[in-house]
Design an enzyme around this catalytic site. Structure first.
Site, short mmCIF file in Angstrom:
data_model
loop_
_atom_site.label_atom_id
_atom_site.label_comp_id
_atom_site.label_asym_id
_atom_site.label_seq_id
_atom_site.Cartn_x
_atom_site.Cartn_y
_atom_site.Cartn_z
N GLU A 59 0.81 -1.54 0.34
CA GLU A 59 -0.09 0.52 0.22
C GLU A 59 0.70 1.26 0.05
O GLU A 59 0.95 2.13 0.76
CB GLU A 59 -0.78 0.31 1.18
CG GLU A 59 -1.83 -1.47 1.55
CD GLU A 59 -3.04 -1.16 1.74
OE1 GLU A 59 -3.94 -1.54 1.85
OE2 GLU A 59 -2.60 -0.66 3.13
N GLU A 115 -5.30 -7.82 -1.19
CA GLU A 115 -6.26 -8.02 0.56
C GLU A 115 -7.60 -8.01 -0.61
O GLU A 115 -7.57 -6.72 -1.61
CB GLU A 115 -5.90 -6.58 1.20
CG GLU A 115 -4.50 -7.07 1.63
CD GLU A 115 -3.83 -5.68 2.29
OE1 GLU A 115 -5.24 -5.33 3.43
OE2 GLU A 115 -2.79 -5.73 2.73
#
Length: 490
Positions: A193, A387
């Site tokens: 991320e 995810e």
């Protein structure tokens, strides 16, 4: 080419975790403190405070965490004791039929301070065992090099990623694990991320926000150094492990203009670009034209070393991976509308057409199909969903079972939209649910915000037996994997 909504035969089904949220063993095997070992939890404090802590770290908190006599409870230091229970946990993943397991290697197990010239053999040996256990169960490791686990020393003594020295430290770490695990790992991700620096700079690039005079400058300078480090790691990985695949990873939240007013559309486009900028640089290999204005309006002037742009061009990533949990809407005048407090990434305006989770995240399976199409159209590179998941409070029945139909419904709807995206022509090669076993929440430091198919008997204060048990969703996902995404009914 034949139209098909079927998953390819070699599709990588699995689950995703991060070392800092499940391993524990924070002071075992020569491990050093990481940025995530600083987060505390106090059951008397509302969870909103922990969102503040996740987003706004203070120098006092960092200093307190280094006190060896501190009596505070640091949940991520305990995790769920995967450090000692990994064989048991991986056996449960194998029982579900996992084809892959996305994990991270804690930088602080290999280089406890981050600036050493020689690695810690105990840490390397631990991951040897973990990777060999996965392979023995025919589970392909997908490894994140940096998942909110940079050594705390690199923050306190070097000032984090705005310091160019961290590029060399990171590349040394990357090369060390590439060489050590070259026969065990094919798929790698450089930074988890990476775009989240925009809202939590401490855990992303090691910048403590408190009273910072030039925060935007340091955030984006740190990001630039991560781009260079990622490109150099990609180069090294391809040289050391022929046939390896290296990906970038962004947090992606599908955004919609709140109305059809042109101002809302423009605001939405600008906000979406703030995330896409990070994958644009890593996947395309250059800073796109729109970043000139974006950075100028933030007062950012990047300091680039000679050759940086050429490094980015020569070594882009092989695939694009992303997390997807929710969507939200964007307005040019948000002060006049109801916000969504649970959307950590962008905030945003509440979408009246979507339900919300217990933590206020707006659930939008169709947004996943849109995101997949948007990213594939933009990059024309293979995609990996790193995810996707639903945090919820689970109730244990008197007989020990857990009926988490809400988690099954969430997963089913998202898999259905993945199939639609395959039919659209998107090249998607893997999906890892966050997290297949209950772990400590990244944002709230709770375990009661549960995502897993496997229940862990542990509460928010760290009490419990840590016994593992299978939820109803465990058996559902097992059937879904065995049928390669075709059997989605109860």
């Amino acid at each position: 080419m034949t139209f098909s909504k079927q998953f390819p035969d070699d599709f990588l089904w699995g689950g995703a975790t991060a070392a800092n949220q499940l391993e524990g063993g924070w002071n075992i095997g020569g491990k050093g403190l990481s940025v995530s070992d600083v987060y505390t939890f106090d059951s008397r404090t509302p969870k909103e405070r922990w969102l503040d802590q996740w987003l706004f770290m203070t120098r006092r908190q960092v200093a307190d965490a280094q006190d060896p006599n501190s009596s505070k409870y640091y949940p991520k230091r305990k995790g769920i004791d995967f450090y000692h229970r990994y064989k048991e946990d991986i056996a449960l993943f194998a029982e579900m039929g996992f084809k892959c397991f996305r994990m991270s290697i804690a930088w602080t197990r290999i280089f406890p301070r981050g600036d050493e010239t020689e690695p810690n053999e105990q840490g390397l040996a631990f991951y040897d065992d973990v990777l060999e256990t996965l392979l023995a169960h025919n589970i392909q490791p997908v490894v994140s090099l940096s998942h909110y686990e940079m050594p705390l020393c690199l923050v306190t003594e070097y000032g984090g990623w705005p310091n160019r020295k961290l590029v060399d430290f990171y590349v040394r770490f990357a090369v060390t694990v590439f060489e050590r695990y070259r026969r065990k790992v094919k798929y790698w991700m450089t930074f988890n991320e990476i775009n989240c620096v925009k809202h939590h700079p401490y855990v992303s690039v090691g910048v403590i926000e408190e009273d910072h005079p030039h925060l935007e400058q340091d955030k984006y300078q740190g990001a630039h150094h991560q781009f260079v480090a990622s490109a150099l790691a990609t180069k090294a990985c391809h040289q050391i492990i022929p046939g390896s695949q290296v990906g970038c990873m962004i947090s992606y939240q599908m955004l919609y203009p709140h109305t059809c007013h042109p101002d809302d559309l423009q605001a939405c486009e600008e906000q979406q670009r703030v995330s896409l900028f990070f994958s644009d640089v890593q996947a395309r290999g250059y800073y796109p034209a729109y970043t000139d204005r974006m950075l100028a309006e933030k007062g950012v002037v990047l300091q680039k070393a000679q050759g940086d742009d050429e490094i980015l061009r020569q070594y882009p990533v092989d695939f694009v991976s992303f997390s997807y949990y929710m969507s939200s809407t964007v307005s040019a005048h948000p002060e006049e509308l109801e916000g969504v407090t649970g959307n950590l990434i962008t905030g945003g305006i509440r979408n009246p057409y979507l339900p919300s989770s217990q933590w206020g995240w707006q659930i939008d399976p169709k947004g996943l199909r849109l995101a997949l199409n948007q990213l594939y159209d933009r990059y024309q590179k293979p995609l990996f969903i790193a995810e996707n998941g639903l945090g919820a409070v689970d109730t244990v029945n008197p007989d020990g079972t857990i009926d988490d139909d809400y988690r099954i419904d969430y997963l089913r709807q998202h898999i259905e939209q993945m199939k639609e995206a395959l039919g659209d022509g998107v090249r998607l090669f893997g999906y890892t649910w966050w997290g297949p076993i209950d772990v400590i929440s990244a944002g709230t430091a709770q375990i009661s915000k549960r995502y897993g198919f496997i229940y862990v008997d542990q509460d928010d204060d760290g009490n419990g037996t840590q016994r593992r048990s299978r939820k109803k969703s465990f058996h559902w996902y097992q059937r879904a994997i065995a049928s390669n995404g075709e059997q989605l009914a109860d």
